[in-house]
Design an enzyme around this catalytic site. Structure first.
Site, PDB file in Angstrom:
ATOM      1  N   CYS A  68     -21.102   4.261  -9.068  1.00  0.00           N
ATOM      2  CA  CYS A  68     -22.124   5.130  -9.005  1.00  0.00           C
ATOM      3  C   CYS A  68     -21.530   6.313  -8.362  1.00  0.00           C
ATOM      4  O   CYS A  68     -20.314   6.694  -8.379  1.00  0.00           O
ATOM      5  CB  CYS A  68     -23.483   4.419  -8.401  1.00  0.00           C
ATOM      6  SG  CYS A  68     -23.149   4.000  -6.792  1.00  0.00           S
ATOM      7  N   HIS A  89       5.445 -11.806  -2.613  1.00  0.00           N
ATOM      8  CA  HIS A  89       4.848 -11.324  -3.673  1.00  0.00           C
ATOM      9  C   HIS A  89       5.825 -11.187  -4.753  1.00  0.00           C
ATOM     10  O   HIS A  89       6.616 -10.559  -4.911  1.00  0.00           O
ATOM     11  CB  HIS A  89       4.280  -9.957  -3.357  1.00  0.00           C
ATOM     12  CG  HIS A  89       3.317  -9.390  -4.523  1.00  0.00           C
ATOM     13  ND1 HIS A  89       3.979  -9.041  -6.064  1.00  0.00           N
ATOM     14  CD2 HIS A  89       1.968  -9.276  -4.453  1.00  0.00           C
ATOM     15  CE1 HIS A  89       2.779  -8.645  -6.482  1.00  0.00           C
ATOM     16  NE2 HIS A  89       1.830  -8.580  -5.775  1.00  0.00           N
TER      17      HIS A  89
END
Length: 648
Positions: A26, A571
């Protein structure tokens, strides 16, 4: 930190791409629909430069970013295309939806999900309508001229064709084809059909009477029509052969949905919308002062929970059919109340740093962005938040007593949005806003605050407000984990004082400096210092003796806590989160105790390498606990070869 880095860390902090059903924004917030809210690391999110705070409203997890929210959202959808609004969301009625058991929360989430993406267009057009009214009243423009008509079309066009915007957004929310949704609405707005329904003569379809309803600017009938369309489309899609789906599914859907909408859905939706609008308008009109007192005072809480979105259809319907709305002014008044309360803190506080924060956030709230004031100051010190509610109640009571209206939906609730209130009750609206600000400031000044609570921290750019922990509070281990490590999947162990330690290679291949990784999160050592590897085999082993703290749901990353206190994030690959676990197999789960060399993951190196950089980063995320983190080896390595030395 740039928007791209912020976006990536936000995604990891809410549990990774695999934990996100959908996201939109928003004016100030990223609004996530998460599969598991427990995986969101709120402490890590609050440490990010552009994040002001977090909020949970029903099934929606909100990350409050402020004025840069659109930049962060754009960076997020660029990095993770699956999160784009036009990517297919989970279909309505799936198991994911059904597990969200609260119907009220689902309703708020649905309405917010439909209207938040289209609010910029509505707000822009509404502001234009307000400016036109202002220019005409000041004599700067003459009604009926060519210029007037063209500019009026900019403002009125969006509202006339509002059903088209709603059809696109609602179709995406329901998991239906948005272009078929537009086709349904286009039929309802077709000029010949409008003329037929408006002729005053009886209209029928294959002998069934059709009620004359105008669909221009309508809201509820369109929502119901698209909801019906989503079920029809899925049902037809199941029975039509794949080779004919492209032609027959849209054709059958349109042939079924449009007549049913005209005969049943349209009149029903109009009745529901009219009843809802009438009921709320009656309450505000007849309740007057008392309705304004209660709703004005509670508005801050209503906005925090997202419940105000449930009234967006009512506001739009009022503006389209009546030309005025009484609920919208109360949201403006609530903004003024929170701004006034923060200004009261500025007047009362003795600490120079707090005075500076309170004044700057009060000004920001006056401009319509209340999050820094509300979350950074008022809720931190509690009494100012109460003062803001009291001021809003006083302003709301005055405004409703004098019948204040909004005449368009414009911008936000601050000073830039005042054109929305221009009309016969404009003077009373200004007085109500002033009362809310002044009363809140006075009450906030009288109530005072406990200045021994630490002053909220302000980022160098002045945009981030983060309340510091209360005096004596001890930061938890999860608060110290970097954003990309996500929330631990098991309870953190008792903190072990870090000791010198040797860390071993977790894979066979070639070791390279971490700064060579083609990803700024690792290459710029934002997560901490470490080392990286270009693997030659698809096996990831534990680099230490310790405990597995987190196996990412997408299986491309693991967090291990060593017995000596090192926190290691490993990772595998760059952007491999996009694979959503494909080609990865976890050999451990959170909570497992492992020895150095024990397998953690296996992965299909060849298949991953076809699409992604397989460079694997191993980062000491608690680098700050050490005097040095030193790479011992680069070049060819194998599992259990010493590669890092951490020293107290």
């Amino acid at each position: 930190m740039n928007p791209q880095e912020t976006a990536k860390q936000i995604v990891e902090s809410v549990g990774g791409i695999g934990n996100i059903n959908s996201v939109y924004h928003c004016i100030t917030r990223l609004r996530f629909d998460l599969k598991d809210q427990g995986k969101a690391d709120q402490a890590a999110l609050k440490q990010l430069d552009k994040v002001m705070g977090t909020n949970i409203a029903g099934d929606q997890f909100q990350v409050i970013v402020g004025s840069d929210v659109s930049k962060v959202y754009d960076a997020m959808t660029k990095e993770y295309p699956a999160l784009k609004a036009d990517a297919a969301p989970p279909a309505a009625g799936t198991a994911e939806d059904k597990k969200k058991g609260n119907p009220v929360s689902r309703l708020f989430d649905f309405i917010a999900g439909v209207f938040a993406p289209i609010l910029p267009a509505i707000a822009g057009a509404g502001l234009m309508k307000g400016l036109v009214a202002l220019f005409v009243s000041w004599g700067w423009m003459t009604a009926g001229t060519d210029t007037y008509l063209i500019i009026s079309a900019i403002g009125d066009g969006v509202f006339y064709f509002l059903p088209v915007l709603i059809a696109i957004s609602a179709s995406r929310k329901f998991g239906a084809n948005p272009y078929v949704g537009v086709a349904v609405v286009s039929a309802l707005l077709y000029p010949d059909l409008i003329a037929l329904l408006g002729s005053g003569e009886p209209v029928s379809f294959v002998g069934i009477p059709v009620t004359a309803v105008s669909y221009a600017s309508s809201v509820i009938p369109i929502l119901l029509a698209v909801w019906l369309m989503s079920y029809v489309e899925r049902g037809v899609n199941k029975i039509i052969p794949a080779s004919l789906k492209l032609l027959l599914v849209p054709l059958i859907t349109l042939l079924l949905v449009v007549p049913v909408t005209l005969i049943v859905i349209g009149p029903l939706g109009t009745f529901i919308g009219g009843g809802l609008s009438g009921g709320i308008n009656w309450l505000l009109a007849e309740g007057g002062l008392f309705a304004g007192l209660i709703l004005g005072g509670a508005m801050a809480l209503i906005v925090m929970t997202g419940m105000h979105y449930a009234l967006v259809p009512v506001i739009l319907s009022n503006l389209a059919t009546l030309g005025v709305d009484k609920f919208l002014p109360l949201t403006y008044i609530s903004n003024m109340g929170q701004a006034g309360a923060t200004f009261g803190v500025f007047l009362r506080a003795k600490d120079k740093k707090l005075k500076s924060v309170a004044l700057s956030t009060s000004v920001t709230a006056l401009m319509g962005v209340t999050e820094p004031a509300m979350y950074g100051v008022n809720m931190t010190y509690k009494k100012p938040f109460l003062a803001g509610m009291i001021g809003s109640a006083a302003g709301g009571a005055f405004a409703m007593a004098f019948g204040v209206n909004a005449y368009v939906l414009a911008g936000n609730g601050g000073i830039p949005g005042l054109p929305a209130l221009i009309g016969p009750t404009f003077v009373y609206a200004l007085e109500g806003l002033g009362i809310a600000f002044v009363v809140a400031a006075v009450v906030s000044f009288i109530l005072g605050i406990k200045e021994e609570i630490p002053v909220p921290e302000v980022s160098p750019d002045g945009k981030k407000i983060v309340a510091a922990p209360a005096s004596g509070a001890v930061s938890t281990e999860s608060e110290r984990l970097p954003a990309a490590s996500a929330a631990p999947a098991v309870e953190e162990p008792v903190k072990i004082p870090a000791r010198d330690e040797t860390i071993y290679a977790p894979m066979t291949g070639r070791a390279i400096p971490l700064t060579d990784v083609n990803d700024p999160t690792f290459g710029d050592e934002l997560m901490g210092k470490g080392i990286a590897f270009v693997p030659s085999e698809g096996i990831l082993a534990s680099p230490v003796d310790g405990t597995v703290m987190n196996v990412f749901k997408t299986k491309h990353a693991i967090v291990v806590h060593s017995v000596s206190g090192a926190e290691l994030l490993i990772h595998v690959g760059i952007n491999t989160v996009k694979l959503r676990g494909q080609y990865f197999e976890a050999q451990v789960q959170a909570g497992d105790v492992v020895k150095a060399g024990d397998p953690l993951l296996t992965f299909d190196l060849a298949r991953i390498a076809e699409e992604y950089d397989t460079t694997t980063a191993m980062v000491v995320t608690n680098t700050g606990d050490y005097a040095s983190v030193e790479a011992l080896e680069t070049g060819g390595v194998s599992i259990l070869k010493p590669v890092l030395k951490v020293t107290i």
